[in-house]
Each structure stands twice: as structure tokens, then as C-alpha cells.
Scaffold this motif. Structure first.
Motif, short mmCIF file in Angstrom:
data_model
loop_
_atom_site.label_atom_id
_atom_site.label_comp_id
_atom_site.label_asym_id
_atom_site.label_seq_id
_atom_site.Cartn_x
_atom_site.Cartn_y
_atom_site.Cartn_z
N GLU A 75 0.85 -1.19 0.00
CA GLU A 75 0.00 0.00 0.00
C GLU A 75 0.88 1.24 0.00
OE1 GLU A 75 -3.79 1.84 2.54
OE2 GLU A 75 -2.57 0.21 3.37
N ARG A 76 0.45 2.27 -0.70
CA ARG A 76 1.28 3.45 -0.86
C ARG A 76 0.53 4.72 -0.47
NH1 ARG A 76 5.81 2.34 -3.90
NH2 ARG A 76 5.82 0.30 -4.92
N LEU A 77 1.29 5.72 -0.12
CA LEU A 77 0.71 7.05 0.10
C LEU A 77 0.44 7.69 -1.26
CD1 LEU A 77 2.98 8.43 2.98
CD2 LEU A 77 0.57 7.79 3.16
N PRO A 78 -0.58 8.50 -1.37
CA PRO A 78 -0.84 9.18 -2.65
C PRO A 78 0.28 10.16 -2.99
CG PRO A 78 -2.23 10.08 -0.92
CD PRO A 78 -1.57 8.87 -0.34
N VAL A 79 0.57 10.27 -4.27
CA VAL A 79 1.59 11.22 -4.72
C VAL A 79 1.01 12.63 -4.65
CG1 VAL A 79 3.00 11.98 -6.66
CG2 VAL A 79 2.69 9.53 -6.22
N VAL A 80 1.72 13.51 -3.96
CA VAL A 80 1.31 14.91 -3.83
C VAL A 80 2.19 15.74 -4.75
CG1 VAL A 80 1.08 16.87 -2.27
CG2 VAL A 80 0.54 14.55 -1.46
N ARG A 81 1.60 16.61 -5.53
CA ARG A 81 2.36 17.43 -6.47
C ARG A 81 2.80 18.74 -5.81
NH1 ARG A 81 4.33 13.96 -9.84
NH2 ARG A 81 2.71 12.60 -10.73
N SER A 82 4.05 19.10 -6.04
CA SER A 82 4.58 20.34 -5.50
C SER A 82 4.05 21.54 -6.27
CB SER A 82 6.11 20.33 -5.58
OG SER A 82 6.65 21.61 -5.30
N ALA A 83 3.78 22.61 -5.53
CA ALA A 83 3.34 23.85 -6.16
C ALA A 83 4.53 24.70 -6.58
CB ALA A 83 2.46 24.65 -5.19
N GLU A 84 5.73 24.30 -6.13
CA GLU A 84 6.94 25.05 -6.47
C GLU A 84 7.34 24.75 -7.91
OE1 GLU A 84 9.52 27.09 -4.52
OE2 GLU A 84 7.49 27.56 -3.90
N PRO A 85 7.67 25.76 -8.71
CA PRO A 85 8.14 25.50 -10.07
C PRO A 85 9.47 24.76 -10.02
CG PRO A 85 8.49 27.80 -9.46
CD PRO A 85 7.64 27.19 -8.37
N GLN A 86 9.64 23.82 -10.94
CA GLN A 86 10.88 23.07 -10.98
C GLN A 86 12.04 23.98 -11.32
OE1 GLN A 86 10.89 19.93 -13.84
NE2 GLN A 86 12.70 18.95 -13.02
N LYS A 87 13.09 23.85 -10.51
CA LYS A 87 14.29 24.66 -10.75
C LYS A 87 15.22 23.87 -11.66
CE LYS A 87 13.97 27.07 -6.31
NZ LYS A 87 12.69 26.49 -5.92
N LEU A 88 15.34 24.31 -12.88
CA LEU A 88 16.18 23.62 -13.84
C LEU A 88 17.59 24.18 -13.81
CD1 LEU A 88 13.68 23.45 -16.84
CD2 LEU A 88 14.17 21.69 -15.14
N VAL A 89 18.55 23.31 -13.63
CA VAL A 89 19.96 23.71 -13.60
C VAL A 89 20.65 23.04 -14.78
CG1 VAL A 89 22.09 23.70 -12.30
CG2 VAL A 89 19.91 23.90 -11.09
N ALA A 90 21.26 23.84 -15.62
CA ALA A 90 21.92 23.28 -16.80
C ALA A 90 23.08 22.40 -16.37
CB ALA A 90 22.42 24.41 -17.68
N ARG A 91 23.06 21.14 -16.80
CA ARG A 91 24.14 20.22 -16.47
C ARG A 91 25.04 19.96 -17.68
NH1 ARG A 91 21.64 15.51 -12.53
NH2 ARG A 91 20.81 16.87 -10.92
N ALA A 92 24.63 20.45 -18.83
CA ALA A 92 25.41 20.20 -20.04
C ALA A 92 26.46 21.30 -20.19
CB ALA A 92 24.50 20.16 -21.25
N TYR A 93 27.69 20.87 -20.30
CA TYR A 93 28.80 21.81 -20.51
C TYR A 93 29.42 21.53 -21.87
CZ TYR A 93 28.62 23.00 -15.54
OH TYR A 93 28.21 23.44 -14.30
N THR A 94 29.87 22.56 -22.53
CA THR A 94 30.56 22.38 -23.80
C THR A 94 31.98 21.89 -23.53
OG1 THR A 94 31.47 24.63 -23.85
CG2 THR A 94 29.24 24.32 -24.75
N ALA A 95 32.59 21.35 -24.58
CA ALA A 95 33.97 20.87 -24.44
C ALA A 95 34.90 22.00 -24.02
CB ALA A 95 34.43 20.26 -25.75
#
Length: 240
Positions: A98-118
Motif C-alpha cells: 500500500e502506498r501514500l498518494p503522490v502529492v504534487r509540488s506547487a513550487e516551479p521546478q528549478k532547472l539547472v543546466a548540467r550540459a557543458y561544452t567541451a
């Protein structure tokens, strides 16, 4: 459980029950314990019940809904999973499966660029120590996580776990040398390191494996390069 135990002690007491049996990953235990400490602090501050173990299913859902107004989805999911584990295996608020229901965050997702150029990686490498610089080049070339750098071994010394793989997995790469790393949950996967980098890596092979601890997790390291928190801190500082 004493009602006046600190939040950290309450969380540690819960995780002691499941550690090594229900949960074998030291990293997961650490993450859950940190999450339950935050829940226990909420219990203490709001006095919704006497202690962490007395938390009810309804109180937990209300907490997660309130928490979702202030934290991102990743943090919210971790706390939900930690509470769910406690409910299933310690307090009996949930039956097995049995699982707890998934609750959605109201906070906007903070996207951090992980791709670096050579070029960006080259500049970062130039400002790092040799142990960190080689680790950065390998991580960039092979797509490794910070802690995986500590687990590198040639594939003939440790085989990868069987898992489905797309035929296109190595397409576009010049072959390279096959190594394995231990990833999340202990899964051992194959990675490819360009021949020139592999030669430099083998040049710093340790005479004997060294046991190190990173963020509470123990590793047996075979190469004189940095990884884990030490390397990620160096990378972050060099990238500023």
C-alpha cells in the motif's frame, strides 16, 4: 519511543528498524533519515501528535500537502517515500504494497543546466588539481555521476549486471576501454572511457585499494582520482 526525543533521534530510531533488511542501500537510509528528521521537526513544532511514530496516515498526507507549497517535487517525493517506508515496516499504518498518494509540488521546478561544452570543460579542468582534473575529463567523457568515479574498475575485473540495452548505446563513440561503475542502488553498469583517458587513469592505479567514505557511504577505490563530494565541490568552484 520517548516523546521528548529529538527529531534526529526519532528518525534514526525508525531507520534502525529497516536498515540492512528492508533497505540495504546506505545512501537510501541516509536520505530517508534526513527526510524523517524534517517530518519529526514538523511533529514537534505543530504538536499534531506525540512523536514521529504516532503520525497517522491522514496527518502525513496533510503534512505533504502543506510541504508541497514550499519545496520542490524531488524533496517532496523523498519525504513521502520515507514516511511510506516507516508506515509499511515500522508503525503499520500501511500494509505491504500500500502506498501514500503522490502529492504534487506547487513550487516551479528549478532547472539547472548540467550540459557543458567541451570548451567549458577544458577551462574547468585547467583550474583544477590533477586528481580532480582527470576525474572531470573522465566524468564528462563517460557520463559518470560524482560517486561513480570512486567505483571505477576495468570490466574484466568486475562484470556489469545483466540489463537490457539498446543497440545504439555506443553508437557514435570511438569504442574506448570498457569499465564498470557501481551506480544508484548498487547496480553495476558498463561505461566506456576513451583510450587516451583510460591510459592516464591506469597510470594512477593505486598499489592496493583504499577504503574511503563519502557522504556516509563506504567505497573501495582503485585509482588516485577524486570523486564524490570532494570532486563535485571542486567542479562547482571551478565552474563559477
Amino acid at each position: 519511543m520517548a516523546k521528548f526525543a529529538s527529531p534526529a533521534r526519532q528518525a534514526a530510531s525508525v531507520m534502525k528498524v529497516v536498515q540492512g533488511g528492508v533497505l540495504r542501500s546506505v545512501g537510501t537510509v541516509r536520505n530517508y533519515e534526513q527526510a524523517l528528521t524534517r517530518v519529526a521537526e514538523h511533529v514537534r513544532d505543530t504538536r499534531i501528535c506525540g512523536s514521529l511514530r504516532e503520525l497517522s496516515r491522514e496527518q502525513a498526507i496533510a503534512y505533504l500537502e502543506q510541504r508541497g507549497q514550499h519545496v520542490g517535487q524531488k524533496t517532496l517525493d523523498m519525504e513521502r517515500q520515507a514516511i511510506q517506508c516507516m508506515f509499511q515496516h515500522v508503525t503499520g499504518q500501511l500494509v505491504a504494497g500500500e502506498r501514500l498518494p503522490v502529492v504534487r509540488s506547487a513550487e516551479p521546478q528549478k532547472l539547472v543546466a548540467r550540459a557543458y561544452t567541451a570548451e567549458q570543460v577544458r577551462l574547468i579542468v585547467a583550474s583544477q588539481t590533477p586528481r580532480n582534473a582527470l576525474a572531470t575529463e573522465i566524468a564528462y567523457a563517460a557520463g559518470l555521476r560524482a560517486h561513480e568515479l570512486l567505483t571505477l574498475l576495468p570490466i574484466h575485473e568486475r562484470a556489469a549486471d545483466p540489463r537490457p540495452a539498446l543497440e545504439s548505446k555506443w553508437r557514435g563513440r570511438d569504442g574506448g576501454e570498457a569499465y564498470t561503475v557501481a551506480g544508484k542502488g548498487g547496480l553495476v553498469r558498463e561505461v566506456r572511457i576513451p583510450a587516451e583517458l583510460a591510459a592516464r587513469l591506469e597510470a594512477v592505479r593505486l598499489p592496493a585499494p583504499e577504503r574511503i567514505t563519502d557522504r556516509g557511504v563506504h567505497y573501495e577505490q582503485h585509482y588516485a582520482i577524486n570523486g564524490g563530494n570532494r570532486w563535485s565541490s571542486s567542479f562547482t568552484n571551478a565552474a563559477l
